[in-house]
Design a protein around this motif. Structure first.
Motif, PDB file in Angstrom:
ATOM      1  N   GLU A   8     -18.732  80.085  -5.704  1.00 47.16           N
ATOM      2  CA  GLU A   8     -19.166  81.478  -5.583  1.00 47.16           C
ATOM      3  C   GLU A   8     -20.471  81.458  -4.805  1.00 47.16           C
ATOM      4  OE1 GLU A   8     -19.260  84.967  -8.842  1.00 47.16           O
ATOM      5  OE2 GLU A   8     -20.801  83.461  -9.139  1.00 47.16           O
ATOM      6  N   HIS A  48     -12.382  80.409  -5.728  1.00 46.62           N
ATOM      7  CA  HIS A  48     -13.157  81.483  -6.347  1.00 46.62           C
ATOM      8  C   HIS A  48     -12.850  82.837  -5.745  1.00 46.62           C
ATOM      9  CE1 HIS A  48     -16.371  84.156  -7.466  1.00 46.62           C
ATOM     10  NE2 HIS A  48     -16.594  83.362  -8.488  1.00 46.62           N
ATOM     11  N   ASP A  58     -11.101  83.868  -9.197  1.00 47.92           N
ATOM     12  CA  ASP A  58     -12.061  84.390 -10.165  1.00 47.92           C
ATOM     13  C   ASP A  58     -12.054  85.925 -10.090  1.00 47.92           C
ATOM     14  OD1 ASP A  58     -14.835  83.152 -11.562  1.00 47.92           O
ATOM     15  OD2 ASP A  58     -15.021  85.236 -10.916  1.00 47.92           O
ATOM     16  N   HIS A  80     -14.529  87.677  -9.971  1.00 49.36           N
ATOM     17  CA  HIS A  80     -15.612  88.080  -9.068  1.00 49.36           C
ATOM     18  C   HIS A  80     -15.316  87.733  -7.612  1.00 49.36           C
ATOM     19  CE1 HIS A  80     -17.744  87.815 -13.039  1.00 49.36           C
ATOM     20  NE2 HIS A  80     -17.995  89.034 -12.649  1.00 49.36           N
ATOM     21  N   HIS A  95     -14.538  84.789 -18.431  1.00 49.79           N
ATOM     22  CA  HIS A  95     -13.223  84.409 -17.893  1.00 49.79           C
ATOM     23  C   HIS A  95     -12.480  83.536 -18.897  1.00 49.79           C
ATOM     24  CE1 HIS A  95     -15.102  86.096 -14.485  1.00 49.79           C
ATOM     25  NE2 HIS A  95     -15.613  85.004 -13.975  1.00 49.79           N
ATOM     26  N   HIS A 153     -21.059  85.128 -19.771  1.00 48.58           N
ATOM     27  CA  HIS A 153     -20.227  84.003 -20.217  1.00 48.58           C
ATOM     28  C   HIS A 153     -20.695  83.386 -21.537  1.00 48.58           C
ATOM     29  CE1 HIS A 153     -17.501  84.139 -16.996  1.00 48.58           C
ATOM     30  NE2 HIS A 153     -18.265  83.627 -16.069  1.00 48.58           N
TER      31      HIS A 153
HETATM   32 ZN   LIG Z   1     -16.761  85.040 -12.193  1.00 50.03          ZN
END
Ligand SMILES: [Zn+2]
Length: 508
Positions: A16, A111, A145, A147, A169, A446
């Motif tokens: 990311e 990602h 992901d 995101h 996640h 997270h």
């Molecule tokens: Zn993420």
């Protein structure tokens, strides 16, 4: 002649990219979570058996599919990698695919917001290259992901672009199973996937465990049951990658084309926008601390979101710690502060020693001031670990670490930069977060899976730092405008994407 078993190629490359991050990225950055399997041998080792990867591999093996694994490489968020290292890793994955040919199915773990210098769309570029190798008839699935910033090239070259639905996640295994099922159905000729997507012109960080987004995810799950729908993903985008593709996206894969699934996708896209507009903005540092310290009961867990290494921040900012010390807060714990020098000094001084330390605030202006403190060394470790998403075995090494008592605050410093997932960050150093009045964690969301069971309350703080939740603080140059909430007064409207389907697997 005996018919050979089906053959799958699986590889992963996940980064990311935060174009505002002070942390550089190179090929070496991926070493700690990399895997280069020997040809013909494949068993995901524990340190990378995550993010759905090991689960998908086992599903293939249980189904009698011959598995050919390429590079799997993952690293935490940081700045864009250089062009030379990008080219080398891309070539390594494609060489693995070439060795595995002919393959019947391809799974990529990426990602979806990866940027290299000279390449805004690492995923789309790799998917195009993979498609060129395998041809139009082979299912190619990419598991992303939540995101992810989704690009037209990704949607064009993958048979299935599927994201996890939850933030934290926690549903990677579910989505890996989902992707596996879709690929088998496509391989067997049971479905004709048709991808539709809606650009959602907004950026932000939205957890799915409570509030409006939790209910929206339930509606996404229900949408999977609608006639003709194969898969739905709502990508939140990653706001700190400055590219023209940055932003949210609703992706719906249907079995063939139909007005009903198009209408459902359009409805969900507007629902996505309405949901985000109902989410209240988190408080700033002072207001969050006032809230966290109100009343006597603990533990209250406060998220230092602006310095979340899980989004590319340094993890060494001192804004929150300085405020705690100024307020004279006692019975508090704070971690993980990324400060390899302080961790090393604590080891050299030894448990029980007291030393003068310059703590944190070293990496950039967004790290705040270094704090000159008197610290007692409570505990030193070289082998402490935490579990990603506080699930399964603790595989993430904290590096050289120490617990330091600074006034009334026990600070965990470490050398392997990472966000907090798991109370083990504290308990491995003899600090019990359940017994503290206040626990500050460097992370955005997270950590919740691990800390909600012990927290009386969780306070999300829009603290200063290189992952500030206020996108107006960043010098965006390339992001597409208007964009909510960067442009005051702008109300986002979903925009259907045009996807060229001619070369996609399963297309007529
Ligand atoms: Zn993420």
């Amino acid at each position: 002649m005996t018919r050979r078993p089906p053959r799958a190629f699986v590889a992963g490359w996940m980064h990311e990219t935060n174009t505002f991050s002070p942390i550089p990225t190179s090929r070496e950055s991926f070493q700690a979570a990399s895997y280069r399997p020997e040809p013909g041998v494949f068993a995901p080792p524990a340190h990378i058996d995550t993010l759905g990867y090991g689960h998908l591999a086992r599903l293939c093996q249980q189904a009698g599919i011959e598995l050919h694994a390429g590079l799997f490489a993952h690293t935490g968020p940081s700045a864009a990698m250089g062009a030379r290292d990008h080219a080398a890793m891309r070539a390594e994955i494609l060489a693995g695919l070439q060795r595995a040919m002919p393959v019947d199915q391809v799974y990529l773990f990426m990602h979806g917001a990866q940027i290299a210098q000279g390449c805004d769309d690492v995923e789309g570029d790799l998917l195009a290259a993979v498609r060129a190798v395998v041809g139009p008839g082979v299912p190619v699935a990419v598991l992303l992901d939540l995101h992810a910033n989704i690009t037209p090239a990704m949607l064009c070259h993958a048979s299935f672009c599927v994201g996890c639905l939850e933030y934290p996640h926690t549903d990677y295994e579910d989505r890996a199973r989902h992707v596996f099922g879709l690929v088998q159905r496509l391989r067997d000729g049971q479905i004709r996937p048709h991808t539709q997507a809606w650009r959602i012109p907004l950026v932000g960080i939205y957890r799915t465990i409570d509030g409006p987004m939790k209910a929206f995810v339930e509606r996404l799950r229900t949408a999977h049951e609608a006639p003709g729908v194969l898969s739905v993903s709502a990508f939140h985008g990653f706001p700190l990658g400055d590219t023209p593709h940055t932003g949210a996206m609703l992706v719906l894969v249907s079995d063939g084309e139909s007005a009903a699934t198009a209408a459902l996708g359009s409805t969900l896209a507007q629902d996505f926008i309405d949901t985000v507009l109902r989410i209240p903005a988190p408080p700033g540092l002072d207001a969050a601390l006032d809230d966290a310290l109100a009343g006597d009961e603990g533990p209250v867990v406060l998220a230092d979101s602006g310095d979340n290494p899980g989004g590319g921040a340094a993890g060494d900012s001192t804004f929150v710690l300085e405020a705690l010390l100024q307020r004279g807060v006692r019975n508090a714990a704070f971690g993980l502060l990324w400060d390899p020098v302080a961790a090393d000094f604590a080891h050299r001084a030894g448990e029980g020693a007291t030393l003068e330390l310059r703590l944190g605030g070293k990496v950039s202006a967004l790290s705040g001031r270094p704090l000159d403190v008197r610290a007692e060394v409570l505990c030193v470790r070289d082998d402490a670990r935490q579990a990603w998403f506080a699930q399964g075995e603790p595989r993430a090494r904290l590096g050289r670490s120490a617990a330091l008592r600074v006034q009334g605050v026990d600070v965990i410093v470490n050398s392997e930069r990472q966000q907090v997932f798991d109370p083990r960050c504290f308990t491995e150093h003899g600090v019990d977060p359940a017994a503290r009045r206040l626990v500050v964690v460097k992370g955005s969301t997270h950590f919740v899976n691990g800390f909600a069971p012990l927290a009386r309350r969780i306070v999300y703080c829009a603290s200063p730092g290189s992952l500030s939740l206020d996108p107006s603080l960043f010098d965006y140059r390339r992001i597409r405008r208007p964009l909510y909430p960067l442009d005051p007064g702008y109300t986002p409207v979903a925009e259907p994407m045009v996807i060229h389907v001619g070369d996609r697997a399963g297309a007529p």
